[in-house]
Design a protein around this motif. Sequence first.
Motif, PDB file in Angstrom:
ATOM      1  N   ASP A 192      -8.632  -5.685  -4.837  1.00  0.00           N
ATOM      2  CA  ASP A 192      -8.707  -4.224  -5.007  1.00  0.00           C
ATOM      3  C   ASP A 192      -9.543  -3.959  -6.261  1.00  0.00           C
ATOM      4  O   ASP A 192      -9.074  -3.430  -7.263  1.00  0.00           O
ATOM      5  CB  ASP A 192      -7.294  -3.654  -5.152  1.00  0.00           C
TER       6      ASP A 192
ATOM      7  N   SER B  35      -6.818   1.395   1.413  1.00  0.00           N
ATOM      8  CA  SER B  35      -7.735   0.589   0.611  1.00  0.00           C
ATOM      9  C   SER B  35      -9.160   0.714   1.138  1.00  0.00           C
ATOM     10  O   SER B  35      -9.415   0.468   2.323  1.00  0.00           O
ATOM     11  CB  SER B  35      -7.282  -0.871   0.652  1.00  0.00           C
ATOM     12  N   LEU B  36     -10.089   1.089   0.272  1.00  0.00           N
ATOM     13  CA  LEU B  36     -11.510   1.050   0.641  1.00  0.00           C
ATOM     14  C   LEU B  36     -12.120  -0.249   0.103  1.00  0.00           C
ATOM     15  O   LEU B  36     -13.264  -0.287  -0.312  1.00  0.00           O
ATOM     16  CB  LEU B  36     -12.250   2.266   0.095  1.00  0.00           C
ATOM     17  N   LYS B  37     -11.312  -1.308   0.115  1.00  0.00           N
ATOM     18  CA  LYS B  37     -11.762  -2.603  -0.383  1.00  0.00           C
ATOM     19  C   LYS B  37     -11.525  -3.672   0.672  1.00  0.00           C
ATOM     20  O   LYS B  37     -10.763  -4.608   0.455  1.00  0.00           O
ATOM     21  CB  LYS B  37     -10.986  -2.989  -1.664  1.00  0.00           C
TER      22      LYS B  37
ATOM     23  N   VAL C 122      -3.739  -3.347  -2.119  1.00  0.00           N
ATOM     24  CA  VAL C 122      -3.744  -2.397  -3.235  1.00  0.00           C
ATOM     25  C   VAL C 122      -3.060  -3.022  -4.462  1.00  0.00           C
ATOM     26  O   VAL C 122      -1.954  -3.543  -4.372  1.00  0.00           O
ATOM     27  CB  VAL C 122      -3.062  -1.080  -2.832  1.00  0.00           C
TER      28      VAL C 122
ATOM     29  N   ASN D 120       0.795  -1.231   0.000  1.00  0.00           N
ATOM     30  CA  ASN D 120       0.000   0.000   0.000  1.00  0.00           C
ATOM     31  C   ASN D 120       0.825   1.279   0.000  1.00  0.00           C
ATOM     32  O   ASN D 120       0.291   2.349   0.267  1.00  0.00           O
ATOM     33  CB  ASN D 120      -0.946   0.019   1.213  1.00  0.00           C
TER      34      ASN D 120
ATOM     35  N   THR E 198      -1.570   4.395   0.175  1.00  0.00           N
ATOM     36  CA  THR E 198      -2.911   4.191  -0.359  1.00  0.00           C
ATOM     37  C   THR E 198      -3.733   3.435   0.685  1.00  0.00           C
ATOM     38  O   THR E 198      -3.366   2.340   1.108  1.00  0.00           O
ATOM     39  CB  THR E 198      -2.871   3.405  -1.683  1.00  0.00           C
TER      40      THR E 198
ATOM     41  N   ASN F 262      -9.975   4.356  -3.929  1.00  0.00           N
ATOM     42  CA  ASN F 262      -9.240   4.322  -2.679  1.00  0.00           C
ATOM     43  C   ASN F 262      -8.901   5.744  -2.251  1.00  0.00           C
ATOM     44  O   ASN F 262      -9.077   6.695  -3.020  1.00  0.00           O
ATOM     45  CB  ASN F 262      -7.953   3.506  -2.853  1.00  0.00           C
TER      46      ASN F 262
END
Lengths: 101, 556
Positions: free
Chosen positions: B411, B340-342, B406, B325, B338, B378
Amino acid sequence: MARAFTPKVVTANALLEGDVIYMKPNGEWSRLHSEAKLFEDETEANDALAHASEQASLLVGAYLADAVKRKDGKPEPVHFREVFRTKGPSNYPDHGKQAEL
Amino acid sequence: MYEYNQFDRDFVENRNKQFRAQVERRLDGSLTEDEFKPLRLMNGLYLQLHAYMLRVAIPYGTLNSRKMRQLAYLADKWDKGYGHFTTRQNIQYNWPKLKDVPDMLDALGEVEMHAIQTSGNCIRNVTADHFAGAAADEIEDPRPTAELLRQWSTDHPEFQFLPRKFKIAITGAPNDRAVVKAHDIGIQMNRNEAGEPGYRIIVGGGLGRTPMIGKTVREFLPKEDLLPYLEAILQVYNLNGRRDNKYKARIKILVHETGVEEITSMIEEVFEKQKSLHQAPPAEMIEAIEAQFLPPEFDTRPIDEDKLSKIIAADPLLRSFVETNTDLHREDTHTIVTISLKPIGGTPGDATGDQMRVMANLAEAYGYDELRISHEQNVILPHVRRDDLPEIFKVLKDAGLATANVGLLSDIIACPGMDYCALATARSIPVAQELSNAFEDLKRQKDIGPLKIKISGCINACGHHHVGHIGILGLDKAGVESYQITLGGDGTETAAIGERTGPGFSYEEIVPAIGRIIDRYLELREDGSETFLEAYRRVGADPFKDALYSSEAENA
Ligand code: SF4
């Protein structure tokens, strides 16, 4: 040749929240598909839709959606899009109508 | 960060006032939906499947902590406690009530944000590389140019009624993280032989019904010629673009039908005229914009490398996070994080109000108050000192934001699809969730290596499926959800449109089908360093088609 008419419900989105609504047998609106009136006559369905479309201060985008009669006599949606509309988003089971079902 | 001047402030305030009055008139019945619809769309308000949706612009994906906190506030006060970050570097609220929207717009105005021009046939929110101003490979920060374009295009009388919507993306680096070749105009900073910075101009890219990779119409454009050149492109488009057919109205069709040589000479001809007429923006204006994007004063005190590597080595989760990330920063004491919104099994791009506040706090404490939203859904902390990573990781972990995936299989980009979008032909979010769950083991994902899966819920391709290494397009096939697979797409500087494999798969079949593609890749790759995309380019589509369809036949 005109296509044979299949039963319909009148549906729209409520003006204030955008929530999905269905026309009940008495002409009022319900949030529940199971309370919708199932129109089995084409002219009646079209008249109901015309009536709905006049209610601009209540709702948005009225249309006729296919439905069938369940064993208990209540209507059930046919297309998967209409099934989703009766529930809410599949990624949050506690959002939308399904939260109260 | 760009700050509004008085003109911007008045403009947004007036628009909000107007819209408040329009909503009132809609609610009291004096405006019909036909009259109101174009007005609400101009203000970013859509009616979706289950509710209204408000789309808020985040110009070139740049935010600070104050703005992020306000986005959290909107989520908590007027939505269901979360927001959805999109592939257009916007945020969408899925549950606003019509009567609340004017208040939401006012609250956004307080932090110099708005929802204007996120729809309609105008020049949309200009998108930029989410690592802008931070990346080690960057020639120049592209955001001053993006901001210049924003000021130039906002309410530009000539460009409010284009044949179709118009999207511009810009990157300041040779490594394209902004998918510039899939935009109506893509701008890539480069240098001429004398070493001066300028722009490569790419025109006619786009996804959707007819996906196309943009064509270069100018290899090097001096910086000062940018606006007259873009005006020339838009004039050529405005005059020649097809207004007779919505599906043929994008500039990509014009470029395709006219040919790149012909279109180039048309543009150059108008440009020659434009150039002499064009008043260059005053130098003070350019300087003032540039001043808004000056890099922070980096804390460049040396890093205790020994200590840091020991801390990282001692914590496998942290090590994994750092590997996956973070990216190279232009200052070697710094890095790009980064977020992660995953999360495994989660909705791509969703963040709760609490999570937004955590990210805002981190930006403030460790990141010079800067945040970015990437088109890959993200959130980025563009500047953090490397020795702050352990602390940042801890905070992220506590907030459920530390997924180290990421660039890996989970992702995934997914558009809202039929769970929200009124235009959708099938769902996309639950496909992403199930794929993510099926490959939940991050070690396995790492072994599979870099992989971009992108999912759209209809042909409009908001999920960029055409440029996914594996693209998934959800369709309605005779009343059943059906998912079409494309392979070999690429959204970077080596852009390519993915190739369709064949018949689609049902909702139940699609995740196992992707599993078969992955298994086949693992069998045929030369070694662990050959990525999925490289392997695909080496062997072509056939082995994957075979994996997809022959085993299906066996089971049948
Ligand atoms: S791709 Fe289609 S379904 Fe997905 S968000 Fe865009 S318009 Fe909606």
